[in-house]
Design a protein around this motif. Structure first.
Motif, mmCIF file in Angstrom:
data_model
loop_
_atom_site.group_PDB
_atom_site.id
_atom_site.type_symbol
_atom_site.label_atom_id
_atom_site.label_comp_id
_atom_site.label_asym_id
_atom_site.label_seq_id
_atom_site.Cartn_x
_atom_site.Cartn_y
_atom_site.Cartn_z
ATOM 1 N N ASN A 83 0.898 -1.203 0.184
ATOM 2 C CA ASN A 83 0.007 0.094 0.020
ATOM 3 C C ASN A 83 0.924 1.215 -0.055
ATOM 4 O OD1 ASN A 83 -1.844 2.012 0.456
ATOM 5 N ND2 ASN A 83 -3.114 0.924 1.922
ATOM 6 N N ILE A 84 1.267 1.780 -1.182
ATOM 7 C CA ILE A 84 2.204 2.708 -1.228
ATOM 8 C C ILE A 84 1.557 3.923 -0.590
ATOM 9 C CG2 ILE A 84 3.440 4.173 -3.158
ATOM 10 C CD1 ILE A 84 4.320 1.438 -2.679
ATOM 11 N N LYS A 85 0.568 4.410 -0.773
ATOM 12 C CA LYS A 85 0.021 5.742 0.046
ATOM 13 C C LYS A 85 -0.023 5.696 1.273
ATOM 14 C CE LYS A 85 -3.138 7.120 -3.920
ATOM 15 N NZ LYS A 85 -4.420 7.339 -4.187
ATOM 16 N N GLN A 86 -0.251 4.359 1.737
ATOM 17 C CA GLN A 86 -0.116 4.437 3.431
ATOM 18 C C GLN A 86 1.331 4.294 3.899
ATOM 19 O OE1 GLN A 86 -2.653 1.778 5.820
ATOM 20 N NE2 GLN A 86 -0.623 0.477 6.067
ATOM 21 N N PHE A 87 2.262 3.761 3.074
ATOM 22 C CA PHE A 87 3.652 3.656 3.352
ATOM 23 C C PHE A 87 3.995 4.991 3.392
ATOM 24 C CE2 PHE A 87 8.105 2.895 2.487
ATOM 25 C CZ PHE A 87 8.321 1.845 3.291
ATOM 26 N N GLY A 88 3.797 5.892 2.289
ATOM 27 C CA GLY A 88 4.380 6.906 2.089
ATOM 28 C C GLY A 88 3.987 7.819 3.110
ATOM 29 N N ARG A 89 2.477 7.910 3.622
ATOM 30 C CA ARG A 89 2.242 8.995 4.619
ATOM 31 C C ARG A 89 2.730 8.612 6.015
ATOM 32 N NH1 ARG A 89 -1.755 7.570 7.968
ATOM 33 N NH2 ARG A 89 -2.464 5.662 6.688
ATOM 34 N N ILE A 90 2.881 7.275 6.040
ATOM 35 C CA ILE A 90 3.548 7.101 7.612
ATOM 36 C C ILE A 90 5.068 7.276 7.620
ATOM 37 C CG2 ILE A 90 3.921 5.211 9.261
ATOM 38 C CD1 ILE A 90 1.326 3.870 8.598
ATOM 39 N N SER A 91 5.605 7.065 6.471
ATOM 40 C CA SER A 91 7.061 7.283 6.488
ATOM 41 C C SER A 91 7.290 9.061 6.476
ATOM 42 C CB SER A 91 7.278 6.922 5.173
ATOM 43 O OG SER A 91 8.955 7.106 4.861
ATOM 44 N N THR A 92 6.229 9.574 5.915
ATOM 45 C CA THR A 92 6.441 11.057 5.707
ATOM 46 C C THR A 92 6.362 11.624 7.528
ATOM 47 O OG1 THR A 92 5.913 11.353 3.583
ATOM 48 C CG2 THR A 92 5.762 13.240 5.022
ATOM 49 N N GLY A 93 5.251 10.996 7.880
ATOM 50 C CA GLY A 93 5.030 11.280 9.208
ATOM 51 C C GLY A 93 6.050 11.181 10.390
ATOM 52 N N LEU A 94 6.815 10.277 9.985
ATOM 53 C CA LEU A 94 7.667 9.806 10.981
ATOM 54 C C LEU A 94 9.027 10.611 10.645
ATOM 55 C CD1 LEU A 94 8.664 7.490 12.788
ATOM 56 C CD2 LEU A 94 9.530 6.083 10.995
ATOM 57 N N PHE A 95 9.339 10.939 9.593
ATOM 58 C CA PHE A 95 10.343 11.944 9.257
ATOM 59 C C PHE A 95 10.100 13.056 9.877
ATOM 60 C CE2 PHE A 95 12.801 15.073 6.834
ATOM 61 C CZ PHE A 95 14.071 14.424 6.765
ATOM 62 N N ASP A 96 9.018 13.851 9.787
ATOM 63 C CA ASP A 96 8.704 15.008 10.460
ATOM 64 C C ASP A 96 8.702 14.833 11.918
ATOM 65 O OD1 ASP A 96 8.042 16.025 7.852
ATOM 66 O OD2 ASP A 96 5.708 15.565 8.090
ATOM 67 N N TYR A 97 8.293 13.624 12.357
ATOM 68 C CA TYR A 97 8.622 13.391 13.907
ATOM 69 C C TYR A 97 10.019 13.658 14.251
ATOM 70 C CZ TYR A 97 7.977 11.106 18.541
ATOM 71 O OH TYR A 97 7.975 11.089 19.828
ATOM 72 N N ALA A 98 10.819 13.110 13.557
ATOM 73 C CA ALA A 98 12.193 13.300 13.965
ATOM 74 C C ALA A 98 12.789 14.759 13.952
ATOM 75 C CB ALA A 98 13.137 12.580 12.826
ATOM 76 N N GLU A 99 12.269 15.503 12.759
ATOM 77 C CA GLU A 99 12.492 16.866 12.989
ATOM 78 C C GLU A 99 12.249 17.670 13.984
ATOM 79 O OE1 GLU A 99 14.252 18.290 9.942
ATOM 80 O OE2 GLU A 99 14.879 16.489 10.000
ATOM 81 N N ARG A 100 10.830 17.485 14.569
ATOM 82 C CA ARG A 100 10.244 18.175 15.444
ATOM 83 C C ARG A 100 11.005 17.831 16.642
ATOM 84 N NH1 ARG A 100 5.355 16.015 13.494
ATOM 85 N NH2 ARG A 100 5.138 14.797 15.334
ATOM 86 N N LYS A 101 11.316 16.646 17.009
ATOM 87 C CA LYS A 101 12.035 16.040 18.267
ATOM 88 C C LYS A 101 13.342 16.383 18.250
ATOM 89 C CE LYS A 101 8.068 14.444 20.334
ATOM 90 N NZ LYS A 101 7.621 14.970 21.489
#
Length: 268
Positions: A144-162
């Motif tokens: 599921n590429i859309k789900q994969f991309g959405r969660i992956s992007t969210g995880l990267f954004d989390y790294a930036e915020r933290k």
């Protein structure tokens, strides 16, 4: 007119061109000290070099020149205020560049280690040092590429915020604990002392590894058992692999297996 410099002479003192000085005049941040009424020739006073230096500092620090105009309008001692703010900006840029350098050095180290196994086929043993992963539990199919991309992007954004420094490689992993299997997306991050519910330190050790092309619809769990046998406690890391030869619609991974370890339940 001996007390003034021509626009050309003034420009040469800092290696700028005349058009730049005309632009600064248009912005209202560096006005000529004198404009000849008839010829409209522009002249500058030597003490205006300090203002030109402030302009060049803004350019080097990526501070919009319109902000320099605000400094001049709002503060009689604008140069001191400008230097204080410039110092903070420069320190922040240095910090970010140092962090980028750490990322580059770490990624190069990973690349060099991968290069040592580039021609390996079948299952091989590889010593891997302890690593820190930022993870997000993943439910559903990796196809599921859309789900994969959405969660992956969210995880990267989390790294930036933290404030975690995400580096290559990234990928997904499986954690086996008896009959329970959990799957995660991950970004590897630079070693850190920060505690976070999404950060896990993966121990170093001798890993069993296998290189293969990524297959989105592969049922990984039975595949891993067929290739590596079964184990009550195990992590299987599927890490993206940088290859010298890039082919369209081709993506390589290295599967890394460590028995005797599983992701703690506290990691969410």
């Amino acid at each position: 007119m001996n007390q003034y410099l021509t626009i050309g002479e003034f420009a040469k003192l800092r290696g700028v061109n005349i058009n730049s000085l005309l632009y600064y005049e248009k912005l209202g941040i560096l006005m000529p000290a004198y404009i000849a009424p008839g010829s409209r020739y522009r002249y500058y006073a030597p003490e205006q070099l300090s203002t030109l230096d402030m302009i060049l500092l803004c350019i080097n620090l990526d501070i919009p020149l319109k902000e320099l105009k605000q400094y001049q309008d709002e503060n009689a001692y604008w140069q001191k205020k400008m230097l204080e703010d410039g110092k903070r900006i420069a320190e922040d840029k240095i910090r970010r560049m140092q962090e980028d350098l750490r990322k580059i050095e770490y990624s190069l180290k990973c690349q060099e280690e991968q290069d040592g196994y580039a021609d390996y086929e079948g299952i091989y043993q590889r010593e891997i040092s302890p690593r820190f992963f930022l993870v997000e539990e993943y439910f559903g199919a990796f196809a599921n590429i859309k789900q994969f991309g959405r969660i992956s992007t969210g995880l990267f954004d989390y790294a930036e915020r933290k404030g975690f420094s995400a580096v290559l490689p990234s990928g997904f992993m499986f954690s086996f604990d008896g009959d329970e299997v959990r799957q995660f997306l991950f970004y590897e991050v630079l070693p850190t002392d920060k505690k976070d519910e999404k950060v896990v330190e993966i121990p170093g050790g001798m890993y069993s590894c296998l290189q293969m092309e990524f297959e989105a619809d592969l049922d990984h769990i039975p595949f891993l058992e067929r290739c590596f046998g079964s184990s009550d406690k195990r992590i299987a890391i599927v890490s993206n692999l940088i290859r010298d030869r890039l082919r369209i619609n081709s993506r390589y991974n290295e599967i890394q297996i460590l028995d005797g370890y599983t992701i703690p339940d506290s990691v969410v």
